[in-house]
Design a protein around this motif. Structure first.
Motif, short mmCIF file in Angstrom:
data_model
loop_
_atom_site.label_atom_id
_atom_site.label_comp_id
_atom_site.label_asym_id
_atom_site.label_seq_id
_atom_site.Cartn_x
_atom_site.Cartn_y
_atom_site.Cartn_z
N PHE A 62 -13.16 100.73 55.14
CA PHE A 62 -14.44 101.19 54.18
C PHE A 62 -14.46 100.94 52.79
O PHE A 62 -13.27 101.75 52.78
CB PHE A 62 -14.20 102.94 55.06
N GLY B 29 -18.98 98.74 55.14
CA GLY B 29 -18.42 99.08 56.48
C GLY B 29 -18.42 100.52 56.49
O GLY B 29 -17.73 101.16 57.60
N ALA C 200 -22.65 101.39 62.07
CA ALA C 200 -24.01 102.03 62.62
C ALA C 200 -24.30 104.07 62.96
O ALA C 200 -23.43 104.02 63.68
CB ALA C 200 -24.81 100.56 63.40
N ILE D 52 -31.32 107.20 59.87
CA ILE D 52 -29.59 106.35 59.96
C ILE D 52 -29.24 105.30 59.32
O ILE D 52 -29.93 104.00 59.00
CB ILE D 52 -30.18 106.46 61.48
N THR D 53 -27.60 105.14 59.26
CA THR D 53 -27.22 104.20 58.73
C THR D 53 -27.13 102.96 59.64
O THR D 53 -27.23 102.94 61.17
CB THR D 53 -25.58 104.52 58.01
N THR D 54 -27.60 101.74 59.10
CA THR D 54 -27.81 100.87 60.88
C THR D 54 -26.23 99.61 60.62
O THR D 54 -26.52 98.83 60.98
CB THR D 54 -28.44 99.39 59.74
N GLY D 55 -25.49 100.26 59.82
CA GLY D 55 -24.04 99.56 59.89
C GLY D 55 -24.25 98.66 58.55
O GLY D 55 -22.97 97.46 57.97
N MET D 56 -25.13 97.65 57.48
CA MET D 56 -25.01 97.54 56.19
C MET D 56 -24.80 97.98 55.32
O MET D 56 -25.12 99.14 55.30
CB MET D 56 -27.07 96.86 56.17
N GLU E 202 -8.81 102.64 64.77
CA GLU E 202 -9.24 103.06 64.88
C GLU E 202 -10.32 104.53 66.02
O GLU E 202 -10.63 104.90 66.94
CB GLU E 202 -9.79 102.22 66.72
N ARG E 203 -9.43 105.46 65.38
CA ARG E 203 -10.43 106.37 65.92
C ARG E 203 -11.88 106.89 65.36
O ARG E 203 -12.62 107.69 65.30
CB ARG E 203 -9.79 108.20 64.56
N GLY F 132 -14.86 104.04 65.14
CA GLY F 132 -15.30 102.46 65.69
C GLY F 132 -15.79 102.43 64.46
O GLY F 132 -17.06 102.31 63.64
N PRO F 133 -15.44 100.84 64.12
CA PRO F 133 -16.43 100.19 62.94
C PRO F 133 -17.48 99.70 63.03
O PRO F 133 -18.42 99.50 61.63
CB PRO F 133 -15.77 99.11 62.67
N ASP F 134 -17.96 99.83 64.21
CA ASP F 134 -19.25 98.30 64.43
C ASP F 134 -20.56 100.32 64.22
O ASP F 134 -22.06 100.06 63.37
CB ASP F 134 -19.70 97.97 65.33
N SER F 135 -20.16 100.88 64.83
CA SER F 135 -21.40 101.66 65.39
C SER F 135 -21.62 103.09 66.22
O SER F 135 -19.88 103.28 67.20
CB SER F 135 -22.24 100.67 66.02
N LEU G 53 -23.25 104.38 67.82
CA LEU G 53 -24.38 104.83 68.69
C LEU G 53 -23.31 104.91 69.86
O LEU G 53 -22.79 104.00 70.44
CB LEU G 53 -25.83 104.06 68.67
#
Lengths: 364, 364, 364, 364
Positions: B10, B29, B32, B75-79, B356-357, B359-362, B364
């Motif tokens: 992050f 980071g 989403a 909503i954040t998109t991961g970008m 990993e507490r 998730g880095p991607d999403s 959702l």
């Protein structure tokens, strides 16, 4: 994110556990053309080595370093320098009784929560033996820094409630290794030693403060916002086991000061613009000023004590009383001296290369 | 090595100067699926904003944040989330008289040595305005942490020699924003304010101590040797302008303690193995224990003072006396509160993802 | 691990989406003392800009860059350079019909799997518009490289099955911008243009090959094992959207060659030891040799085509036929030219600083 | 910037030279709880080992790996895994005659320019022996990937002008190790071997192409703009010595294709949305699609040939003819197979952890 590397342009990666086969370090980013021998490194490892006096653990290790790569005919080649020390005096069975018992003040409980498995033999990687890699890497950093006139030294300024009196850099350098507590003030050193012996006889341990000084540091090291020199030093120091506080220059004292007291006046000295005082500890705005870098760290009492303490047997999930019987130091600051020096040297070597005061590729 | 990014998994990259066109941050980071609005960020920027009271600079800036990317329909998109604030009340000509005069206690001399050029307008990037990017990024981190029940708050515990009395977390949270010095102890706050006013009337400034607390931090954050949670916190805190010391848990007090006092006993609490005390400040061996993380920082007095100080006119290379007339805070700790909270939140968000507490991607 | 930064010592962080408010880049690690104006950057953005000819999308964007930080009086200060371009001609509703339909050949399906949410408006961040940040950052890199006599240029050498004939560097530089397909061989360019027009009229698209050349690169750039110059170039090039292959020097041809053909003989040229041929493409063992760096990339046909294709409506989970109607380029290589040049310049600027051929702090 | 580490969340740091004492690797970021033995690693090292057949160098090395840390009772602990192999059959004096002569096609000249010093003994760190660390680290990555059903395998598809016919994944896996050229098509393998023998007898060498395949890769690996999965694979592959080209999926073929041919249609397959073809090679927009990842690399002919070549004696600064007599492989692709597999495994393990498909701390 793995956490066993330190530094950007000059980087160490350390490995090994207290009771594993060996411990070592890979030093990456050493410019070609540096004279480097095993003696250069052994000298610092010997200052870190256990079993040297009544203030350290009786575990007996020669900690003889072997350089495995990166050097040809006594000269570095620009390739990574890998160094290793074999563990010889590990007595793992002595730790069987705490296999399921996290020791208070140690990393045991946190490691178990994180990894679900814990190397209980002498603390595994959370042991002070892990610092072998730091000190070996630090020795290379110090050799490199010495090419540019930078010197790093540390000393114990407080131990078991006893404070050393203020001394000149010259006195500190001369005296620090003249007594086993590594305090440059001989009278204070004697009283500190009494405190160590008293604590050990009571099955207890004591904390202290170590001061680290770097002279010859040129102005201009450090990055503006997040790669600040003082931030990197704080990271390096707080990352040494048992350290609970770090301060630079006036440090926590500044909280009670006025700006007119704290600010270092700027003067002309032989045609050079320079601060005339050093409350800043050699760093303003995160960037070195050309004055000596001065840092102090608070070292907690050794968590391993033979006095009875409360813990939990995690196999049976019941509370118990535990006494820690392994070989351990009654106090850490004297052995912290070479480790803290090494971390300071590593930060400075990294920034010297990052700011191009030392060429990254070659000294030739 | 550039120095304007912080964090691994992050990560924020900040930019901008006190008197440039704008300041901003790119937050990379962000998983989403996080609800994020400009209000979420503005709330924290408003606490950081100048011109709010007699204890801060009269420079008037609305610091209205604009989110430029990374969010769709709230909503954040991961970008990457890019955010910006325009500078509106910069008065650059007010700094012309110090174009060639490094201000004592400031980064001016170090920047000149490093870069050969210096943005003298309000301190350029070494100004406290640089923290806008940190606070905006920190607001995203806090929103993310709140999904996991982690809360970060800070308060002033010492100012101008006045100490706050110990208070519960509940009292701190309730009281901290009820007075302009951000001290949760109302009696102490009143005396602190007197000190601030006294210093200002004397053309001077005062330092203090800020305590930062994070609750709800799970056990297991931090890496074993060099990515330790306490090392990263120390780096984050010491990297804030004006901070000269950092301590965790018992901190410098531990230097005078015995192991039997310092060690936190381990107990069974409702079937959970946990320390029963928190001298460790929530971290042992560099890894979180599940207890609250507690950190304190020493903040030096504002270096800008109107009292006369010695410096050098570097155009003429002669010593002079200088009085600093720009708009500035008579004391920094009250305004440091949201900044220090932000840095703590950034470190924790980074480690929550690294371990990993979160998730880095999403989400959702 | 966030993925929106590129480079180590010279690093860009890009942000923004095709139909968001704006797109931009933060360039960190720019040494102080570089002359830099918005015109320097605009020049490259104009070559990247859409709507310039029949071979590119009709979307009309001026893409006017604004420099927001890091420059004072036209000179860089060593602080991060933040640059931004506003989106003005986004027509998001034109993409409503594919909100739930992943377009074949696009990142749509992969993004949905990764993030659980997808910015469907013009491809969001996976759009070619994302390269605005790369080109703006690349412009700064090119300006920096030009201080050391390094020049980067690219040209289309194959398009729609038509190959350009071999040309001298001088001819390439002179001719590349003289036609809309950016092929330096005018006869081939004409045939390529026919292929583009044919493909568009059929609702289809075509691929091609772009060659990127850097002259003036000094020997000694690149790290020995994992930071190799060719590895970093491969990373940079394969990371551009639509690129499916990268080769250096003789590239895939070498698979059919013998050692005696492939090896570049080493000679003495005016007292300098140098290869006399350049099958190596300027790099051996990952380190530059002093010869021009030569790289080629395979660019796939634009995935957006109006011909009917199979996909799935993910809201209804049923297979459908889809025609892509948004504004898009019938072929990508001509517009890839400035983007690939930028990525090459970014890699070289990073290694020039890493190997200390350019000082990281200041040119002054 | 040092260049001996690879990976972010799963990272190897390699060290050692062809004729140094030893070679090794530190693997950082291995989650706790993985079963790992020396046999797991030895198996891959044995496939890489020299002296196995007529297509490889006669240097005889057992390359027996020793695991020095990070494993207790056959299970990883989350701590760095350090592994080492001793050099035993180095014959350094055989290289004395080229101490001052850079070998054409090798890194010798570039290293001399960069470092001012060169380890001439068997190529020093630029030797293929350096890949021992990659393969040992790759073995750990493969073990980790196998927990999630990911398999990586490679085969030679072109050698000395001979092409293998297309084969199924099943055939490739079964056949690849059944012949010394590691070509899964037995007829082609025989012809390839003839080419190797012919080249050796002529004192020459031949190049080829290796294809690397990963099955079981989940959708969603890779970062959006600069940490793309294909960019990281390109970096990993181009960073292997002797590789001059990398392509993914249709690769350079795509330059002659139309969009309607290149795009992989998207279908519903048992309720799962998936491409029905794999021109993309398993990656679109830099992110994995769930299809097999397919990559091909061009490997140049071994630069060491006994045919006479032009070079320069840099001690005397005069042009000379040189024949390279050291022990070397007549062709590299067969030995490249385990190395390329290792690099692919390292990239995938890193992204599996980065995207949280494998927990970074522990499998327990």
């Amino acid at each position: 994110m793995p956490g066993n590397s330190f530094g950007h342009s000059f980087r160490i990666t350390t490995w090994g556990e207290s009771h594993g086969k060996a411990l070592g370090v890979v030093v990456d980013g050493v410019p070609a053309g540096l004279e480097l021998s095993e003696e250069d490194v052994q000298k610092d490892l010997d200052r870190r080595r256990p079993g040297q006096s009544e203030v350290s653990t009786p575990r007996s290790e020669s900690d003889s370093v072997e350089i495995l790569s990166g050097v040809i005919d006594g000269i570095t080649t620009g390739m990574p320098v890998s160094m290793m020390v074999w563990n010889k005096n590990a007595k793992s069975s002595a730790y069987d009784y705490i296999k399921n018992i996290p020791r208070p003040g140690h990393a045991d409980l946190a490691y178990t929560e994180k990894y679900g498995i814990r190397d209980h033999r002498g603390g595994g990687r959370s042991s002070g033996r892990e610092t072998i890699g730091r000190v070996a890497g630090g020795a290379v950093a110090r050799k490199l820094l010495s090419q540019k006139g930078i010197e790093v030294f540390a000393h114990v300024i407080k131990l078991g409630g006893v404070k050393a009196k203020p001394l000149s850099f010259e006195e500190i350098r001369s005296n620090v290794d003249s007594n086993v507590v590594r305090c440059a003030d001989p009278q204070a050193a004697e009283k500190m030693l009494e405190q160590v012996n008293k604590a050990r006889s009571e099955g207890d341990s004591i904390g202290g403060i170590v001061e680290i000084i770097a002279t010859g540091v040129p102005a201009g090291l450090g990055e503006p916002v997040f790669g600040k020199l003082d931030a990197d030093i704080a990271c390096a120091m707080m990352g040494i086991g048992a350290v609970k506080g770090v301060e630079i220059g006036a440090g926590f004292e500044c909280a009670g000061m006025k700006g007119s007291q704290m600010n270092d006046p700027i003067i002309l000295n032989n045609g050079k613009v320079t601060p005339s005082n050093n409350n800043a500890g050699g760093i303003t705005g995160g960037i070195s000023t050309g004055m000596p870098v001065v840092c102090r760290i608070a070292v907690k009492p050794t968590p391993s004590i033979s006095k009875s303490q409360k813990s939990v047997d995690m196999a049976e999930m019941k509370e118990i009383d535990v006494e820690i019987h392994g070989r351990h130091d009654p106090t850490i600051p004297p052995r912290m001296v070479p480790v803290a020096e090494s971390m300071m040297a590593l930060v400075l070597a990294d920034h010297m290369i990052r700011s191009e005061r030392i060429g990254p590729d070659s000294l030739l």
